[in-house]
Design a protein around this motif. Structure first.
Motif, short mmCIF file in Angstrom:
data_model
loop_
_atom_site.label_atom_id
_atom_site.label_comp_id
_atom_site.label_asym_id
_atom_site.label_seq_id
_atom_site.Cartn_x
_atom_site.Cartn_y
_atom_site.Cartn_z
N MET A 1 30.91 54.69 48.05
CA MET A 1 31.34 54.60 46.70
C MET A 1 31.48 53.00 46.02
SD MET A 1 35.13 56.16 45.28
CE MET A 1 36.14 55.48 46.51
N LEU A 2 31.35 53.25 44.72
CA LEU A 2 31.30 51.79 44.09
C LEU A 2 32.48 51.49 43.25
CD1 LEU A 2 29.46 49.22 43.34
CD2 LEU A 2 28.91 50.60 41.51
N LEU A 3 33.13 50.52 43.56
CA LEU A 3 34.53 50.19 42.82
C LEU A 3 34.39 49.20 41.83
CD1 LEU A 3 37.19 50.54 45.53
CD2 LEU A 3 36.92 51.97 43.61
N ALA A 4 34.85 49.01 40.63
CA ALA A 4 34.82 48.02 39.62
C ALA A 4 36.02 47.48 39.70
CB ALA A 4 34.11 48.45 38.38
N THR A 5 36.30 46.22 39.66
CA THR A 5 37.41 45.65 39.88
C THR A 5 37.55 44.56 38.64
OG1 THR A 5 36.98 44.01 41.36
CG2 THR A 5 38.49 45.87 41.90
N GLN A 6 38.47 44.22 37.72
CA GLN A 6 38.43 43.23 36.95
C GLN A 6 38.71 41.99 37.55
OE1 GLN A 6 40.60 44.16 33.33
NE2 GLN A 6 40.47 42.11 32.40
N LEU A 7 38.02 40.77 37.25
CA LEU A 7 38.35 39.47 37.99
C LEU A 7 39.46 38.83 37.10
CD1 LEU A 7 34.89 37.94 38.72
CD2 LEU A 7 36.47 39.39 40.08
N GLU A 8 40.41 38.20 37.81
CA GLU A 8 41.19 37.36 37.01
C GLU A 8 40.75 36.18 36.48
OE1 GLU A 8 45.10 34.51 38.24
OE2 GLU A 8 43.94 35.49 39.83
N ARG A 9 41.39 35.74 35.08
CA ARG A 9 40.81 34.80 34.29
C ARG A 9 41.71 33.70 34.43
NH1 ARG A 9 40.14 37.05 28.31
NH2 ARG A 9 42.20 37.21 28.59
N ILE A 10 41.15 32.37 34.47
CA ILE A 10 41.80 31.23 34.65
C ILE A 10 41.20 30.25 33.37
CG2 ILE A 10 42.34 29.04 35.97
CD1 ILE A 10 43.59 31.51 37.34
N PHE A 11 42.26 29.50 32.89
CA PHE A 11 41.70 28.67 31.75
C PHE A 11 42.25 27.16 32.40
CE2 PHE A 11 42.58 32.77 30.29
CZ PHE A 11 41.67 33.12 29.57
N LYS A 12 41.47 26.27 31.88
CA LYS A 12 41.57 24.77 32.24
C LYS A 12 41.22 23.97 31.15
CE LYS A 12 37.58 24.02 35.41
NZ LYS A 12 37.06 23.76 36.53
N PHE A 13 41.66 22.72 30.99
CA PHE A 13 41.43 21.73 30.31
C PHE A 13 41.86 20.51 30.98
CE2 PHE A 13 45.49 22.54 28.68
CZ PHE A 13 46.12 21.56 28.12
N THR A 14 41.23 19.21 30.26
CA THR A 14 41.73 18.05 30.88
C THR A 14 42.58 17.19 29.78
OG1 THR A 14 39.81 17.86 32.16
CG2 THR A 14 41.16 15.72 31.79
N ASP A 15 43.76 16.82 29.84
CA ASP A 15 44.68 16.00 28.94
C ASP A 15 44.94 14.96 29.47
OD1 ASP A 15 46.04 15.44 26.42
OD2 ASP A 15 47.61 16.62 27.23
N LYS A 16 44.72 13.74 29.11
CA LYS A 16 45.02 12.33 29.53
C LYS A 16 44.52 12.09 30.96
CE LYS A 16 48.73 12.23 25.96
NZ LYS A 16 50.05 12.35 25.73
#
Length: 72
Positions: A1-16
């Motif tokens: 059986m094939l299961l589909a899962t949604q991957l967690e999203r991470i957001f990043k940026f550089t400040d100073k």
């Protein structure tokens, strides 16, 4: 059986020179909506562009990249 899962999203940026990692405030939101949400807290994001996502460690990672230049 094939299961589909949604991957967690991470957001990043550089400040100073510091990398800041942001969690996903709402998985149903578009990436633009997340950027606008965090721009209220981090004004540098008001002019940022969004990089193409990269999958690492079973997470989808987006980078917000500032497009502000220096005046000179």
């Amino acid at each position: 059986m094939l299961l589909a899962t949604q991957l967690e999203r991470i957001f990043k940026f550089t400040d100073k020179g510091h990398e800041i990692v942001l969690t996903d405030p709402e998985p149903k939101w578009s990436v633009d909506a997340v950027l606008n949400f965090y721009a209220n807290t981090y004004p540098i994001l008001t002019t940022a562009k969004i990089s193409h996502p990269k999958i690492e460690d079973d997470k989808v990672k987006y980078s917000f990249e500032s497009v502000m230049g220096t005046k000179g």
